[in-house]
Scaffold this active site. Structure first.
Site, PDB file in Angstrom:
ATOM      1  N   SER A   1       0.838  -1.200   0.000  1.00 24.05           N
ATOM      2  CA  SER A   1       0.000   0.000   0.000  1.00 24.05           C
ATOM      3  C   SER A   1       0.878   1.257   0.000  1.00 24.05           C
ATOM      4  O   SER A   1       1.682   1.449  -0.913  1.00 24.05           O
ATOM      5  CB  SER A   1      -0.972  -0.042   1.175  1.00 24.05           C
ATOM      6  OG  SER A   1      -2.016   0.887   1.012  1.00 24.05           O
TER       7      SER A   1
ATOM      8  N   ASP B   1      -8.882  -4.915  -5.598  1.00 24.17           N
ATOM      9  CA  ASP B   1      -8.233  -3.746  -4.993  1.00 24.17           C
ATOM     10  C   ASP B   1      -8.535  -2.498  -5.819  1.00 24.17           C
ATOM     11  O   ASP B   1      -8.361  -2.503  -7.036  1.00 24.17           O
ATOM     12  CB  ASP B   1      -6.727  -3.982  -4.930  1.00 24.17           C
ATOM     13  CG  ASP B   1      -5.978  -2.851  -4.251  1.00 24.17           C
ATOM     14  OD1 ASP B   1      -6.613  -2.006  -3.586  1.00 24.17           O
ATOM     15  OD2 ASP B   1      -4.741  -2.800  -4.381  1.00 24.17           O
TER      16      ASP B   1
ATOM     17  N   HIS C   1      -7.828  -5.308  -1.152  1.00 25.96           N
ATOM     18  CA  HIS C   1      -6.580  -4.626  -0.838  1.00 25.96           C
ATOM     19  C   HIS C   1      -5.877  -5.273   0.365  1.00 25.96           C
ATOM     20  O   HIS C   1      -6.478  -5.483   1.401  1.00 25.96           O
ATOM     21  CB  HIS C   1      -6.893  -3.157  -0.543  1.00 25.96           C
ATOM     22  CG  HIS C   1      -5.686  -2.290  -0.379  1.00 25.96           C
ATOM     23  ND1 HIS C   1      -4.738  -2.125  -1.359  1.00 25.96           N
ATOM     24  CD2 HIS C   1      -5.281  -1.519   0.668  1.00 25.96           C
ATOM     25  CE1 HIS C   1      -3.811  -1.294  -0.935  1.00 25.96           C
ATOM     26  NE2 HIS C   1      -4.105  -0.924   0.292  1.00 25.96           N
TER      27      HIS C   1
END
Length: 317
Positions: free
Chosen positions: A163, A259, A291
């Protein structure tokens, strides 16, 4: 309205108020470093920031595993890990990352350096990038820590992050390219569901996500130029450094089909391929997952498959 009570950005992970104080809703729990009996991995915390006040957590796997009597111990490749959390939440000491990195260190047989960079908005970008680059430079400097100097192969370093941490991987690699000594030590990089965006929408990106990222970026990076096309958020922007400048020789870009960053990360992968970069780049996609699912669902078959691919990538396969 009182600035201390007016929320300017609310997400499931945190609430940021107009006076820039934060309610962190996840990632505040911590676990101590030590020995993990399930994986036989030892860990310890090391302060490296001096007055800056940031640290790393080191993970050392069992050196006797898979080794026959009399066999010379090989030095361990070094993995520098940057956690996610939107630059606002999480830490190297969170149970989520501690468990994941114990498993990764054991499976891959690597010495892991997990970077506890300082968080925004208290410490706005580029602080996280600067802390992360400093941690990389610290790790590859022989003699800074006995685990690294005695067990680490400081010429075979991998940068990995998820991320916001995946965003850090790209930016730290590009920053490190200006130092020939550091750049030469970076063998590979892995971007796990990296946080990238841009001003011009890409098919599959939602307006809701774009608005959230726009607001978040303006808070965590108040010095940003170009808004969502700031080169640190959009590596494909016109003002961004050429992707041909990536210093490593191997790049693994990982995503999942659920995601919301997936369209932009796929565009990043395709841009690297089209750039003429001289290294080997690979795309790995997990199906039916969202995600950073692999952090909370370590045992699901998609997470196991991802872990298997990571271990193989680090081994050069």
């Amino acid at each position: 309205m009182d600035p201390s009570s007016e929320i300017i950005l609310g997400t499931p992970m945190f609430r940021i108020y107009k006076d820039l104080h934060v309610d962190r809703l996840v990632g505040t729990d911590t676990v101590p470093a030590g020995f993990d009996a399930a994986t036989a991995v030892a860990s310890k915390d090391v302060a490296i920031g001096g007055d800056a006040g940031f640290s790393v957590r080191l993970y050392l796997p069992n050196r006797t595993a898979n080794q026959t009597d009399g066999q010379t111990k090989k030095r361990l490749r070094v993995l520098i890990y940057f956690h996610g959390g939107g630059f606002v939440a999480e830490s190297a000491a969170s149970p989520t990352y501690h468990g994941f990195l114990n498993s990764l260190a054991a499976r891959a047989g690597m010495l892991v350096v997990s970077v506890n960079y300082r968080l925004a908005p208290e410490h706005p970008l580029p602080v996280a990038y600067e802390d992360s680059l400093r941690a990389l430079e610290w790790a590859v400097s022989a003699g800074n820590d006995p685990w690294l100097s005695e067990h680490g192969d400081l010429g075979r370093v991998f940068l990995v992050g998820d991320s916001a941490g995946g965003n850090i991987v790209h930016n730290v690699a590009m920053m490190a390219a200006s130092s020939a000594d550091v750049a030469a030590r970076i063998e590979g990089a892995v971007l796990l569901h990296a946080m990238f965006w841009g001003r011009e929408p890409i098919a599959g990106e939602s307006l809701e996500a774009a608005e959230m990222i726009d607001r978040l970026w303006s808070i965590v990076c108040p010095e940003a130029t170009g808004g969502l096309d700031d080169p640190r958020l959009n590596p494909m922007a016109a003002a961004a450094p050429s992707l041909r400048g990536m210093p490593c020789r191997m790049l693994l870009v990982c995503e999942s089909d659920g995601d919301f960053f997936r369209p932009r990360v796929r565009a990043y992968y395709e841009a690297v391929v089209a750039s003429g970069w001289g290294g080997e780049v690979e795309w790995f996609e997990s199906m039916g997952k969202d995600h950073v699912f692999f952090l909370s669902e370590l045992g699901c078959h998609q997470a196991v498959a991802l872990m298997d691919r990571l271990v193989s990538f680090f081994a050069g396969n």
